[in-house]
Write an enzyme that holds these catalytic residues in place. Structure first.
Site: not given
Ligand code: 5GP
Ligand code: MG
Length: 189
Positions: A51, A110, A138, A159, A172
């Site tokens: 990520g 998250d 978040k 999301f 991505r």
């Protein structure tokens, strides 16, 4: 310069949350903060892949402090959007971080499960310091208390995909951060 071909999957977005221009500007600002904080120090950047790959690549090229780079892999068992509980950290770090200042980089904070587990691991390896930089936060989703020292954008509880973030390993390569149209989140039957 030749115009970049539009990515067909951009059409899958319902809306853009953070534009490519806003990301560029914010990455530069974060790098300036980090450069100031680590002036005169040697830095070890640890990216949580996959990520954080794109964010880290852009951030790194704006850092002027001497640094080393390593990556660590963390995966939660998840189906699409829902990560389940504690992540599995694959500790394949090549660098010795004992006595070194570490900047941990991730795409998104998250529940806090991933970053708190990775930070614990780095502290146990006797890093001189461990600070965290995330592109997105978040806050509403936090389960484990965790604050990152450097945050690009606080975002609502949606999301998101793009700029390194995936849905089932796709999207991505989208240059902005956005929310998919609901039909693309639906599981294929
Ligand atoms: P945590 O819940 O442990 O803080 O975050 C775990 C990981 O879930 C993040 O590193 C990221 O890879 C993934 N994740 C959390 N929220 C989102 C999101 O909105 N979109 C995508 N694509 N991944 C997310
Ligand atoms: Mg991740």
């Amino acid at each position: 310069m030749a115009l970049r071909k539009p990515i067909p999957e951009l059409k899958h977005l319902d809306h853009v949350l953070v534009s490519e221009t806003a990301i560029k500007r914010r990455v530069r600002e974060l790098a300036e903060q980090i450069n100031r904080a680590y002036r005169g120090k040697d830095l070890t950047v640890i990216a949580i892949v996959n990520g954080a790959l794109i964010f880290t690549a852009d951030l790194l090229r704006k850092l002027s402090t001497p640094l080393r780079l390593d990556c660590i892999r963390a995966s939660s068992y998840h189906t699409g959007m829902q990560a389940a509980g504690k992540p599995v950290i694959v500790d394949n770090l090549k660098l010795d971080i004992a006595g070194h200042h570490v900047l941990l980089v991730d795409d998104i904070l998250d529940t806090g499960n991933t970053l708190s587990a990775v930070r614990e691991l780095l502290v146990a390896k006797h890093a001189a310091s461990v600070k965290t930089c995330v592109l997105l936060d978040k806050k509403a989703r936090r389960i484990v208390p965790f604050e990152a020292e450097y945050v690009g954008f606080e975002i609502p509880n949606e999301f998101v995909v793009g700029y390194g973030l995936d849905f089932n390993e796709r999207y991505r390569n989208i240059p902005c951060i956005g929310v998919l149209k609901s039909k693309y989140y639906a599981p294929k039957l």
